[in-house]
Every structure is written in structure tokens, then in C-alpha cells.
Design a protein around this motif. Structure first.
Motif, mmCIF file in Angstrom:
data_model
loop_
_atom_site.group_PDB
_atom_site.id
_atom_site.type_symbol
_atom_site.label_atom_id
_atom_site.label_comp_id
_atom_site.label_asym_id
_atom_site.label_seq_id
_atom_site.Cartn_x
_atom_site.Cartn_y
_atom_site.Cartn_z
ATOM 1 N N SER A 51 0.850 -1.188 0.000
ATOM 2 C CA SER A 51 0.000 0.000 0.000
ATOM 3 C C SER A 51 0.881 1.232 0.000
ATOM 4 O O SER A 51 2.108 1.143 0.067
ATOM 5 C CB SER A 51 -0.932 0.000 1.223
ATOM 6 N N ALA A 52 0.239 2.408 -0.058
ATOM 7 C CA ALA A 52 0.960 3.671 -0.015
ATOM 8 C C ALA A 52 0.134 4.681 0.753
ATOM 9 O O ALA A 52 -1.094 4.574 0.842
ATOM 10 C CB ALA A 52 1.262 4.177 -1.422
ATOM 11 N N SER A 53 0.804 5.642 1.324
ATOM 12 C CA SER A 53 0.137 6.731 2.042
ATOM 13 C C SER A 53 0.798 8.039 1.664
ATOM 14 O O SER A 53 1.978 8.078 1.296
ATOM 15 C CB SER A 53 0.207 6.507 3.556
ATOM 16 N N VAL A 54 0.009 9.113 1.752
ATOM 17 C CA VAL A 54 0.507 10.447 1.468
ATOM 18 C C VAL A 54 0.415 11.260 2.743
ATOM 19 O O VAL A 54 -0.647 11.357 3.350
ATOM 20 C CB VAL A 54 -0.292 11.119 0.334
ATOM 21 N N TRP A 83 -5.167 12.385 -1.151
ATOM 22 C CA TRP A 83 -4.757 11.235 -1.948
ATOM 23 C C TRP A 83 -4.815 9.946 -1.118
ATOM 24 O O TRP A 83 -4.543 9.949 0.073
ATOM 25 C CB TRP A 83 -3.341 11.423 -2.487
ATOM 26 N N ALA A 84 -5.196 8.857 -1.779
ATOM 27 C CA ALA A 84 -5.269 7.546 -1.130
ATOM 28 C C ALA A 84 -4.890 6.486 -2.151
ATOM 29 O O ALA A 84 -4.862 6.744 -3.362
ATOM 30 C CB ALA A 84 -6.672 7.287 -0.588
ATOM 31 N N THR A 85 -4.600 5.279 -1.668
ATOM 32 C CA THR A 85 -4.242 4.174 -2.561
ATOM 33 C C THR A 85 -5.493 3.641 -3.247
ATOM 34 O O THR A 85 -6.464 3.262 -2.595
ATOM 35 C CB THR A 85 -3.562 3.042 -1.782
ATOM 36 N N VAL A 130 5.649 -4.148 -10.435
ATOM 37 C CA VAL A 130 4.987 -3.673 -9.218
ATOM 38 C C VAL A 130 4.512 -2.244 -9.472
ATOM 39 O O VAL A 130 5.329 -1.352 -9.737
ATOM 40 C CB VAL A 130 5.933 -3.705 -8.001
ATOM 41 N N VAL A 131 3.194 -2.011 -9.414
ATOM 42 C CA VAL A 131 2.617 -0.703 -9.694
ATOM 43 C C VAL A 131 1.622 -0.355 -8.593
ATOM 44 O O VAL A 131 0.694 -1.130 -8.307
ATOM 45 C CB VAL A 131 1.912 -0.668 -11.064
ATOM 46 N N VAL A 132 1.808 0.804 -7.962
ATOM 47 C CA VAL A 132 0.886 1.322 -6.953
ATOM 48 C C VAL A 132 0.208 2.562 -7.533
ATOM 49 O O VAL A 132 0.891 3.487 -8.000
ATOM 50 C CB VAL A 132 1.620 1.685 -5.652
ATOM 51 N N THR A 133 -1.128 2.582 -7.533
ATOM 52 C CA THR A 133 -1.891 3.688 -8.108
ATOM 53 C C THR A 133 -2.540 4.499 -7.002
ATOM 54 O O THR A 133 -3.238 3.938 -6.141
ATOM 55 C CB THR A 133 -2.964 3.170 -9.079
ATOM 56 N N LEU A 134 -2.319 5.811 -7.035
ATOM 57 C CA LEU A 134 -2.932 6.732 -6.082
ATOM 58 C C LEU A 134 -4.059 7.490 -6.764
ATOM 59 O O LEU A 134 -4.008 7.752 -7.970
ATOM 60 C CB LEU A 134 -1.888 7.724 -5.556
ATOM 61 N N THR A 135 -5.081 7.846 -5.993
ATOM 62 C CA THR A 135 -6.210 8.612 -6.504
ATOM 63 C C THR A 135 -6.516 9.775 -5.578
ATOM 64 O O THR A 135 -6.311 9.671 -4.361
ATOM 65 C CB THR A 135 -7.460 7.728 -6.672
#
Length: 379
Positions: free
Chosen positions: A314-317, A326-328, A354-359
Motif C-alpha cells: 500500500s501507499a500513504s501520502v 490522496w489515497a491508494t 509492481v505498480v501502486v496507483t494513487l487517486t
């Protein structure tokens, strides 16, 4: 001094696991061995008992019959140098005829181990019991019994087959949502743990060659191709009372995970405010903590210090500011969803894509709380 813990079975990633109830679900037995846990919500529960910890690296052995007979016979023999008491001569009852029996080499090593109601050491064999509102349930008694313990010992080797010096070792047992450690000692290139109760353990070793000089006469290990110096090794051990010696673990370089962050929105967040996180999911995760990295301005990130296992990505901003919306949206590892469903990283096969998409259009959840009469509840 026995600690009781209330737990409940839940489903996690399709597996039936035990989860501890909050702090109210704990108690310690008094001098009569009695415990009482109160303030429990209605539900179905499991309870476990954990005896006080034994001193580190101590074996408690049961005496064999021959050892007891030998001790009695030895005490019954006259001392070769009697110690005189004032005015009297020490006398001892005669020993049985014949030579003093030779005791057999040590009885078995035993100890107490955590148990689940009604008395099994295995969490999946625990018996559940139900509690209704206002109920007082008595007679949930657990029996602690001495079980055979084991000795675990072996050696750690560097990638080039030399004995490893300065290794950090841990031996951990994970039961449900809790874990416990067993002391491991090292000497002359050997590691050893004694008095280990039955259960499933994870033996984990780590080494930073840059901070640890090699043993005398041993060449330093070669640097790995990725340039990372940390080495690791682990082995799952099923302890059932039988000694396990001559174990051999060979250290290997820790892995890296490389990927990129893309955005689904009119603008993009500042990449230095983004943190990509690799979180352990299931398995012996006691020695695998969450590792993370920030991408560069092109969105490429590299996470180092990865130990093989199952993970979520996951990712966080970091708020505050304009980037806080922004969120994952998704994580894709080799085309498979990895935000909720765990994926596997193996030493012999690492992910290639490996691709993480943020919206910036996160989902919303809304609703209305109602009381039992279907009336809205304010506050």
C-alpha cells in the motif's frame, strides 16, 4: 501467577486464527490458582493459560528411578571422614549391601507450556464456550501438566560456507495473536536453546557484515550483487519434546522490491510526501516488520531489507496540505491485486512488475445510526 487470556477465533485471509480480547480479557491467578475475568461482552470465546516464565537457558530434569536409588544408597553409606560433633561421634544407618548403583544419564527435560481450555497446547484444538448477557460462567478450569522440553542447537554459516560471527538470533513461538521468545545463547560458533516447550517456532538469524568482523582466520563474506550488506536466515521448527541438534542455517542477502507509483487524478502529489509500505501478512512474521520507501520524482521506488514471505502493498501520502486527499486506489504485483490480498516474495523468484496507483477521489461511506426503535441517534 499464571496469566489467563481471553481470545476469540476469527478469519484472517481465509485462515482460522486466534485474536486476543482487549485488556479487560486478562487475569492472573491468585495463591489458590483462582482467576476471574469480568465485563465480558456476549460471544463465543477461548481461554489460554500461560505459566510464569522459567529462568533463561535452564533445564529442569526429572530424576530417573536409578538416580533416586543411587542418592539414597550414597547417603546411607558411612562418610570416609566422619565429622565429629561435640562429645559424640556421627553415625549413619548402614547402606544396602552391594555397590552403589550407577545412575542413568539424566532423566528427560520437562517444563510447563501454555495451554488452551480444556488443556491442549495447540490453539486449533481449543474448545470454545459461549457467554450470554449477564451470565456468570464457572468451572472453566485448565490443567497445567509437565511436558517434555527440547534442546535446539546448531551453527550459522555465511553465504560462502564459513562459520558466521556476530549473528543476532531469536527463537520465537507465535500462538494466535501473541508471541513469546526463548533465550538463545552462542559460543564458539554454536547456538543453543534448552528447555524449549512444545510448539511451533521460528528461528531467525541476521547479520550485518559491515559492522561485524569475521572470526579469526575466516575471510569476510563477499558482498552481494545488490550491494546491500544485511544477511538473513530463518527456519520453522516444530518442537515436540525431542532434541534437535546439528541444525545448519546459511545466511543469504536480504531482498529488494522495486516498482513505481502512478496517479489517477488531474494533478499529482509531491512524491517526497508518498510512502510505499510493504506489510507482512501471515506466516512467521515476528521477525518481518513493515518496510517502506519513498519514490523519486519519476515515481520509482526501491524497498530494501525484505525477507521472503507473504505481504500486502500500500501507499500513504503524508498530510497536512493539498496532498492529504490522496489515497491508494490499487496495488498490482505481476498483474495481481496486492492491496488487500497478500502476495508472496520468494528468494528464488521476485516480482517483476509492481505498480501502486494513487487517486485524489477516495471513496466515501455515509449512513444513519438508529436505536432499537429505529429512531435516529444524535451525538
Amino acid at each position: 501467577g499464571v496469566r489467563l487470556q481471553l481470545q476469540t477465533f476469527t478469519r484472517r485471509e481465509g485462515e482460522r486464527v486466534l485474536t486476543s480480547v482487549a485488556s479487560i480479557g486478562q487475569a492472573t491467578t491468585d495463591d489458590h490458582g483462582v482467576y476471574r475475568i469480568y465485563g465480558i461482552r456476549p460471544g463465543t470465546y477461548v481461554i489460554s493459560a500461560t505459566p510464569p516464565a522459567m529462568p533463561s537457558n535452564v533445564e529442569v530434569r526429572q530424576l530417573s528411578e536409578s538416580e533416586i536409588r543411587a542418592a539414597i544408597a550414597d547417603v546411607g553409606r558411612p562418610s570416609p571422614t566422619p565429622v565429629p560433633a561435640p562429645g559424640t561421634q556421627r553415625t549413619i544407618a548402614p547402606a544396602p549391601p552391594g555397590d552403589v548403583p550407577v545412575p542413568q544419564a539424566g532423566g528427560r527435560s520437562v517444563g510447563y507450556t501454555p495451554v488452551f481450555y480444556p488443556g491442549t497446547p495447540r490453539d486449533q484444538e481449543a474448545v470454545e464456550f459461549a457467554l450470554t448477557a449477564g451470565q456468570q460462567l464457572d468451572g472453566i478450569n485448565l490443567q497445567l501438566t509437565l511436558v517434555p522440553t527440547a534442546r535446539i542447537e546448531g551453527r550459522i554459516y555465511t553465504p560462502n560456507g564459513q562459520p558466521a560471527n556476530g549473528v543476532q538470533l531469536s527463537l520465537q513461538r507465535t500462538t494466535g495473536s501473541s508471541s513469546s521468545s526463548v533465550a538463545v545463547r552462542q559460543q564458539d560458533g554454536m547456538f543453543q536453546a534448552v528447555g524449549v516447550p512444545a510448539g511451533r517456532y521460528n528461528l531467525f538469524a541476521s547479520l550485518d557484515p559491515a559492522r561485524t568482523p569475521p572470526a579469526p582466520g575466516v575471510p569476510p563474506p563477499p558482498p552481494n550483487a545488490a550491494g546491500a550488506s544485511l544477511l538473513w536466515a530463518q527456519q520453522e521448527i516444530d518442537v515436540n519434546g525431542e532434541d534437535q541438534v546439528n541444525l545448519a542455517l546459511t545466511l543469504a542477502p536480504m531482498l529488494t522490491l522495486t516498482g513505481r507509483v502512478v496517479t489517477d487524478g488531474a494533478a499529482s502529489p509531491t512524491m517526497k510526501s508518498v510512502r510505499v509500505q510493504l506489510e507482512p501478512a501471515g506466516g512467521p512474521a515476528a521477525n518481518r516488520s513493515t518496510v517502506s520507501a519513498s519514490p523519486d520524482q519519476s515515481g520509482t521506488f526501491t524497498i530494501t531489507g525484505v525477507i521472503p514471505g507473504r505481504f500486502r502493498l500500500s501507499a500513504s501520502v503524508s498530510p497536512p496540505g493539498p496532498d492529504s486527499t490522496w489515497a491508494t486506489l490499487s496495488s498490482q504485483v505481476d498483474g495481481q491485486e496486492a492491496l488487500v490480498t497478500p502476495f508472496e516474495i520468494r528468494a528464488d523468484r521476485q516480482p517483476s512488475s509492481v505498480v501502486v496507483t494513487l487517486t485524489d477521489k477516495p471513496a466515501e461511506v455515509s449512513g444513519k445510526p438508529l436505536d432499537p426503535a429505529d429512531r435516529p441517534v444524535a451525538g
